[in-house]
Each structure stands twice: as C-alpha cells, then as structure tokens.
Motif scaffolding. Structure first.
Motif, PDB file in Angstrom:
ATOM      1  N   ARG A  46       0.714  -1.269  -0.128  1.00 24.55           N
ATOM      2  CA  ARG A  46       0.058  -0.036   0.027  1.00 24.55           C
ATOM      3  C   ARG A  46       0.884   1.138   0.082  1.00 24.55           C
ATOM      4  N   TYR A  47       1.994   1.079   0.342  1.00 24.54           N
ATOM      5  CA  TYR A  47       3.092   2.394   0.397  1.00 24.54           C
ATOM      6  C   TYR A  47       4.192   1.921  -0.325  1.00 24.54           C
ATOM      7  N   ASN A  48       4.957   2.734  -1.091  1.00 26.83           N
ATOM      8  CA  ASN A  48       6.359   2.679  -1.564  1.00 26.83           C
ATOM      9  C   ASN A  48       7.245   3.585  -0.653  1.00 26.83           C
ATOM     10  N   PRO A  49       8.733   2.873  -0.511  1.00 24.27           N
ATOM     11  CA  PRO A  49       9.287   3.573   0.674  1.00 24.27           C
ATOM     12  C   PRO A  49      10.017   4.659  -0.136  1.00 24.27           C
ATOM     13  N   SER A  50      10.455   5.637   0.635  1.00 26.37           N
ATOM     14  CA  SER A  50      11.220   6.764   0.064  1.00 26.37           C
ATOM     15  C   SER A  50      12.667   6.235  -0.148  1.00 26.37           C
ATOM     16  N   ILE A  51      13.446   6.855  -0.773  1.00 22.86           N
ATOM     17  CA  ILE A  51      14.713   6.360  -1.154  1.00 22.86           C
ATOM     18  C   ILE A  51      15.677   6.032   0.023  1.00 22.86           C
ATOM     19  N   LEU A  52      15.327   6.929   1.066  1.00 20.66           N
ATOM     20  CA  LEU A  52      16.136   6.892   2.089  1.00 20.66           C
ATOM     21  C   LEU A  52      15.598   5.588   2.926  1.00 20.66           C
ATOM     22  N   LEU A  53      14.457   5.476   3.070  1.00 21.01           N
ATOM     23  CA  LEU A  53      13.877   4.086   3.724  1.00 21.01           C
ATOM     24  C   LEU A  53      14.402   2.778   3.109  1.00 21.01           C
ATOM     25  N   ALA A  54      14.354   2.912   1.827  1.00 23.32           N
ATOM     26  CA  ALA A  54      14.678   1.829   1.064  1.00 23.32           C
ATOM     27  C   ALA A  54      16.187   1.453   1.506  1.00 23.32           C
ATOM     28  N   PHE A  55      17.193   2.358   1.513  1.00 25.77           N
ATOM     29  CA  PHE A  55      18.410   2.169   1.454  1.00 25.77           C
ATOM     30  C   PHE A  55      18.832   1.859   2.912  1.00 25.77           C
ATOM     31  N   LYS A  56      17.944   2.317   3.968  1.00 25.22           N
ATOM     32  CA  LYS A  56      18.003   1.734   5.180  1.00 25.22           C
ATOM     33  C   LYS A  56      17.530   0.377   5.585  1.00 25.22           C
ATOM     34  N   ILE A  57      16.615  -0.043   4.827  1.00 21.92           N
ATOM     35  CA  ILE A  57      16.010  -1.600   4.706  1.00 21.92           C
ATOM     36  C   ILE A  57      17.078  -2.189   4.430  1.00 21.92           C
ATOM     37  N   SER A  58      17.622  -1.944   3.057  1.00 23.98           N
ATOM     38  CA  SER A  58      18.621  -2.806   2.333  1.00 23.98           C
ATOM     39  C   SER A  58      19.955  -3.033   3.345  1.00 23.98           C
TER      40      SER A  58
END
Length: 66
Positions: free
Chosen positions: A37-49
């Motif tokens: 339902r939500y696509n992450p910000s690029i910052l959040l995507a980097f944190k998760i990775s």
C-alpha cells in the motif's frame, strides 16, 4: 511496487514492531510496505537494504507499467 520485505523480515525472526523501531518508523508503515500500500522513500529503502545486508533490488521489485 512489489517487495519481499515480509518474507525477509520473517527469515530474520524480526517482528514488524522490532523492524519499525530499528528503522525509526511506525509499525503501521512496515505493515503498509509489506502489503504494497506504500512505496518507501529512497532513504527508507536504503536503510532497509543496509539493515538486511541486501541490495534494494533484492527487496523491492520495480515493474514498469505499460
């Protein structure tokens, strides 16, 4: 955008609440990400990775719409 976040989180034995705390977001944000339902910000995507030591592409699957 599809993702494998729930599968990866469960493989690491982490609850949504624990993941949210590590990423400094709400548990609802994690739930929304996992349900698409939500696509992450690029910052959040980097944190998760970085947290899971995977590439962004290993977690999030971008599909171009036609």
């Amino acid at each position: 955008m599809k993702n494998k976040l729930e599968e990866i989180r469960k493989q690491h034995g982490i609850t949504q609440e624990e993941l949210a705390e590590k990423l400094e977001v709400s548990r609802q944000t994690i739930g929304s990400l996992e349900n698409g339902r939500y696509n992450p910000s690029i910052l959040l995507a980097f944190k998760i990775s970085r947290l899971f030591k995977l590439s962004i592409e290993d977690i999030f699957i971008y599909e171009e719409s036609e």
